[in-house]
Design a protein around this motif. Sequence first.
Motif, PDB file in Angstrom:
ATOM      1  N   ASP A  72     -19.879 -11.614  -9.899  1.00 41.59           N
ATOM      2  CA  ASP A  72     -20.156 -11.641  -8.453  1.00 41.59           C
ATOM      3  C   ASP A  72     -19.311 -12.712  -7.775  1.00 41.59           C
ATOM      4  O   ASP A  72     -18.987 -13.737  -8.374  1.00 41.59           O
ATOM      5  CB  ASP A  72     -21.642 -11.944  -8.196  1.00 41.59           C
ATOM      6  N   THR A  73     -19.013 -12.480  -6.510  1.00 39.62           N
ATOM      7  CA  THR A  73     -18.293 -13.482  -5.731  1.00 39.62           C
ATOM      8  C   THR A  73     -19.145 -14.739  -5.588  1.00 39.62           C
ATOM      9  O   THR A  73     -20.378 -14.657  -5.489  1.00 39.62           O
ATOM     10  CB  THR A  73     -17.934 -12.945  -4.341  1.00 39.62           C
ATOM     11  N   SER A 116     -11.854 -13.493 -14.912  1.00 43.70           N
ATOM     12  CA  SER A 116     -12.994 -14.407 -14.776  1.00 43.70           C
ATOM     13  C   SER A 116     -12.551 -15.822 -14.395  1.00 43.70           C
ATOM     14  O   SER A 116     -13.351 -16.625 -13.925  1.00 43.70           O
ATOM     15  CB  SER A 116     -13.805 -14.440 -16.071  1.00 43.70           C
ATOM     16  N   PHE A 174     -15.230 -15.868  -9.076  1.00 39.29           N
ATOM     17  CA  PHE A 174     -16.336 -15.063  -9.584  1.00 39.29           C
ATOM     18  C   PHE A 174     -17.254 -15.889 -10.483  1.00 39.29           C
ATOM     19  O   PHE A 174     -16.787 -16.759 -11.218  1.00 39.29           O
ATOM     20  CB  PHE A 174     -15.778 -13.862 -10.360  1.00 39.29           C
ATOM     21  N   PHE A 190     -16.060  -6.597 -11.313  1.00 37.59           N
ATOM     22  CA  PHE A 190     -16.138  -7.761 -10.427  1.00 37.59           C
ATOM     23  C   PHE A 190     -16.272  -7.262  -8.985  1.00 37.59           C
ATOM     24  O   PHE A 190     -16.014  -6.094  -8.706  1.00 37.59           O
ATOM     25  CB  PHE A 190     -14.862  -8.607 -10.530  1.00 37.59           C
ATOM     26  N   THR A 217     -15.743  -8.643  -4.599  1.00 38.49           N
ATOM     27  CA  THR A 217     -15.361  -9.706  -3.658  1.00 38.49           C
ATOM     28  C   THR A 217     -16.351  -9.837  -2.504  1.00 38.49           C
ATOM     29  O   THR A 217     -16.224 -10.733  -1.680  1.00 38.49           O
ATOM     30  CB  THR A 217     -13.948  -9.459  -3.084  1.00 38.49           C
ATOM     31  N   THR A 270     -23.875  -5.760 -11.269  1.00 40.75           N
ATOM     32  CA  THR A 270     -23.406  -6.951 -11.987  1.00 40.75           C
ATOM     33  C   THR A 270     -24.496  -7.591 -12.838  1.00 40.75           C
ATOM     34  O   THR A 270     -24.195  -8.301 -13.789  1.00 40.75           O
ATOM     35  CB  THR A 270     -22.910  -8.033 -11.002  1.00 40.75           C
TER      36      THR A 270
END
Length: 413
Positions: free
Chosen positions: A386-387, A368, A381, A168, A170, A151
């Motif tokens: 990233d989470t 997003s 996110f 993305f 989680t 990421t």
Amino acid sequence: MGGTVQQRSVVRVGATLIVASLALTACGSRSKDDNAGGGGSATKTAKIGVIAPLSGDLSALGLGIQHSVELAIKQANDTNAIPGWKLEVDAKDDEAKPDPGKNAATSLAGDKDVIGVVGTLNTSVSQQVQPVLSTAKIVQVSPANTGPGLTQGVDWQKDPKRPYASYFRTCTTDAVQGPFAARYLYETAKITKVATVHDKKAYGQGLVGTFTEEFKKLGGTVVEAETINPDDSNYQAVVTAIKPSAPQAIYYGGEYPAAGPLSQQMKAAGLNVPLMGGDGIFDPKYITLAGKTSTGDLATSVGAPVEALDSAKKFVADYAEQKYPEPYAAYGGYSYDAANAIINALKVSLKDAKDVESARQATIDAMSKVSFDGVTGKVAFDQYGDTTSKVLTVYKVDAGKWATVETKDFESK
């Protein structure tokens, strides 16, 4: 998993963990109800792909990912979550290897009905999958990749730059998991001297790197740093190299197929200290491979234990009701949340879309802004994909099972 694996593992509520070789039988299976729902006569089809190890050593984790996505899709169809559209799952086996992963991504990208993908388990596999899906403008959400570079780019520590807007995840990353383990050993377990070992793969190497940096910063000493080849089964040379330096613990970067035998051989050679690893070793199979002497060994994994979360009770019950042949394992909750993140984005992107291909970029854009209360907690996110959740848990082997030691929200210092 980070680089790899994320093999986090197979936590099955209360049930015995027999994750045997049912692997192949479930590969492409889809429950017969999957196509239920979808309103209107002119129902269009959109597919969500899964790329995960559905065969081989890590299939316990991969099949848990697949079934958790199948559950999310079934429920979306049953409730007509996206009017005018029926969702389908297309699961591909990456064998936990980069090339089969790339082939799986290429196959999915060539299907005009594929709108998103949940996967992969291993960071090293995602490195090959990301560019393929990005070129096709297909959103990818991983429930298990923990390598920070996916990421934030190769120079993530000094100059983070997002390589792929379509990617993305989680689960939280090794930028958090390694330091979290270092703090536990140094501050809670009062261990000041460790040796490190990794398997030279992206996940293991990255995990040991972030662990080492934090452990030294806290005041600890790394007395020996060794590597193994992931295909080895005899680790005597590494054990012999480490033993004279008398570490109080071994920190291992990699997955359970090598970590279990390493723990067993260490102790057989008289190196009676705990082995600690990341989510890649957090699996009942680790304990089977490491044997009786694994008592006291430690692992970190992303999030809180699913069965301890009120938010996960319905997921756990619904999963059990479907009678999938394998447990949801370490990444089930994250996979279910990943699939539902895509479904939430599709509610926006498919609303007025005439076909899937024209909605692909809109799905990435909608992703997003996705924010909802998921099985694993809040799903949202940041600017890198990233989470926003930074919760991790330490587990310890006790009486032949992984027992929770502590769950914490990681705070940067």
